[in-house]
Enzyme design. Sequence first.
Site, short mmCIF file in Angstrom:
data_model
loop_
_atom_site.label_atom_id
_atom_site.label_comp_id
_atom_site.label_asym_id
_atom_site.label_seq_id
_atom_site.Cartn_x
_atom_site.Cartn_y
_atom_site.Cartn_z
N ASP A 1 -23.91 1.81 56.09
CA ASP A 1 -24.89 2.13 55.19
C ASP A 1 -26.34 1.71 55.66
OD1 ASP A 1 -23.11 2.83 53.17
OD2 ASP A 1 -23.29 1.03 51.84
N ASN B 1 -16.86 5.19 35.57
CA ASN B 1 -17.99 4.73 34.70
C ASN B 1 -18.46 5.71 33.76
OD1 ASN B 1 -19.72 6.99 36.02
ND2 ASN B 1 -20.41 5.62 37.66
N LEU C 1 -19.14 -0.21 32.76
CA LEU C 1 -20.37 0.14 32.10
C LEU C 1 -21.45 -0.97 32.50
CD1 LEU C 1 -19.13 0.77 28.35
CD2 LEU C 1 -19.68 2.18 30.07
N GLY D 1 -23.73 -3.74 32.93
CA GLY D 1 -24.11 -4.71 32.19
C GLY D 1 -23.75 -4.74 30.78
N ASP E 1 -29.47 -5.76 43.16
CA ASP E 1 -28.93 -4.41 44.02
C ASP E 1 -27.50 -4.32 43.36
OD1 ASP E 1 -28.13 -2.64 45.76
OD2 ASP E 1 -28.65 -3.67 47.54
N ASP F 1 -17.44 -1.06 43.20
CA ASP F 1 -16.49 -1.12 44.36
C ASP F 1 -15.64 -2.76 44.14
OD1 ASP F 1 -16.86 1.30 44.99
OD2 ASP F 1 -18.38 0.77 46.55
N GLY G 1 -21.87 -9.98 42.90
CA GLY G 1 -21.96 -9.19 43.77
C GLY G 1 -23.56 -8.43 43.49
N GLY H 1 -27.27 -5.24 49.43
CA GLY H 1 -26.22 -4.69 50.17
C GLY H 1 -24.83 -4.15 49.59
O1 RIB Z 1 -20.46 2.27 45.93
C1 RIB Z 1 -21.39 2.24 47.05
C2 RIB Z 1 -21.09 3.00 48.28
O2 RIB Z 1 -21.31 4.28 47.93
C3 RIB Z 1 -22.13 2.67 49.45
O3 RIB Z 1 -21.45 1.67 50.13
C4 RIB Z 1 -22.23 3.99 50.16
O4 RIB Z 1 -21.58 4.03 51.23
C5 RIB Z 1 -21.63 4.89 49.30
O5 RIB Z 1 -20.22 5.31 49.58
#
Ligand code: RIB
EC number: 2.7.1.15
Length: 302
Positions: free
Chosen positions: A11, A178, A214, A216, A239, A245, A275, A280
């Site tokens: 990323d 989502n 969803l 927030g 962020d 994930d 998170g 990042g």
């Molecule tokens: O969900 C976030 C991810 O989406 C990032 O890390 C990016 O690489 C994309 O895959």
Amino acid sequence: MLYNYGSINLDHVYRVPHLVRPGETLASHGYLVGLGGKGANQSLALARAGGQVAHWGHLNANDFWARALLAEAGVNVDGILETRGPSGHAIIQVDDQAENSILLFPGANHVCGRDELKNMLTQASAGDWLLLQNECSALADAIELAHDAGLKVAFNPAPMTDAVLKLPLESCDLLFVNQGEAAWLAGLPEDSSAERLLDALNSKLPGCQLVLTLGGDGAWYQCNGQRHFQPANKVQAVDTTAAGDTFIGYYLAAVQEGCGIEDCLSLAAAAASLGVQQQGAADSIPYRREVEQVLASIRSTT
Ligand code: RIB
């Protein structure tokens, strides 16, 4: 065991005053390179939550630091193989309101085909989980082969594309979506209520467990007549990259521990709320002890 056939991206994250507009040249005021990819993020979250996860994927040998990072976190990386071409990468803009936009180059995430998946799946046993996102190749094969081998399939159709509509989703046991993904899959307007989206998806995929995130506005679970709502913890996001994930990895670790749906949802929501307060993707994924502290403080105030 949970096997994650998932993307691994490098990323490149730029902090910007606003997301770049068509035709505009914009200077960023921050830049970092880190581990990402929905697959790798989800494996890392699972491992940091204390789950058992083996990651399958591909990287260029120059980028094996990403494999080492996953291994360090406790992910089994024997199935992360070297490939000659470039690794997958993402160009991510994050604005001052924590909004992001992501441009993907699939690279090594698209080299795997049916035969290699068949071979990988010989390691797995009936009852194991296979986790998938929509950033890797041969997903229809992966779903079909895993289902036929008696594995349970969890799928996060992100980033959503029309190709997802042609996948054998009826062979999935658990879907993480989502709002936009749910609406696209259900064929409903994006501003449909959560209840409407869940009912439509449940009619389309009866028996499949649905987790609707969803941000927030919380998260929902539905499977046939069973439905739960989990409110989000109110925090200041800096962020939101990889928040979904983080949620998924923590949710699945709780499933592995045998937790009930409400506990899976609350653990996942607490992890995601931590998170979004960090920058990042992989770098923002919290450790279990931090998440337990959040849960303890929520419990002490309710
Ligand atoms: O969900 C976030 C991810 O989406 C990032 O890390 C990016 O690489 C994309 O895959």
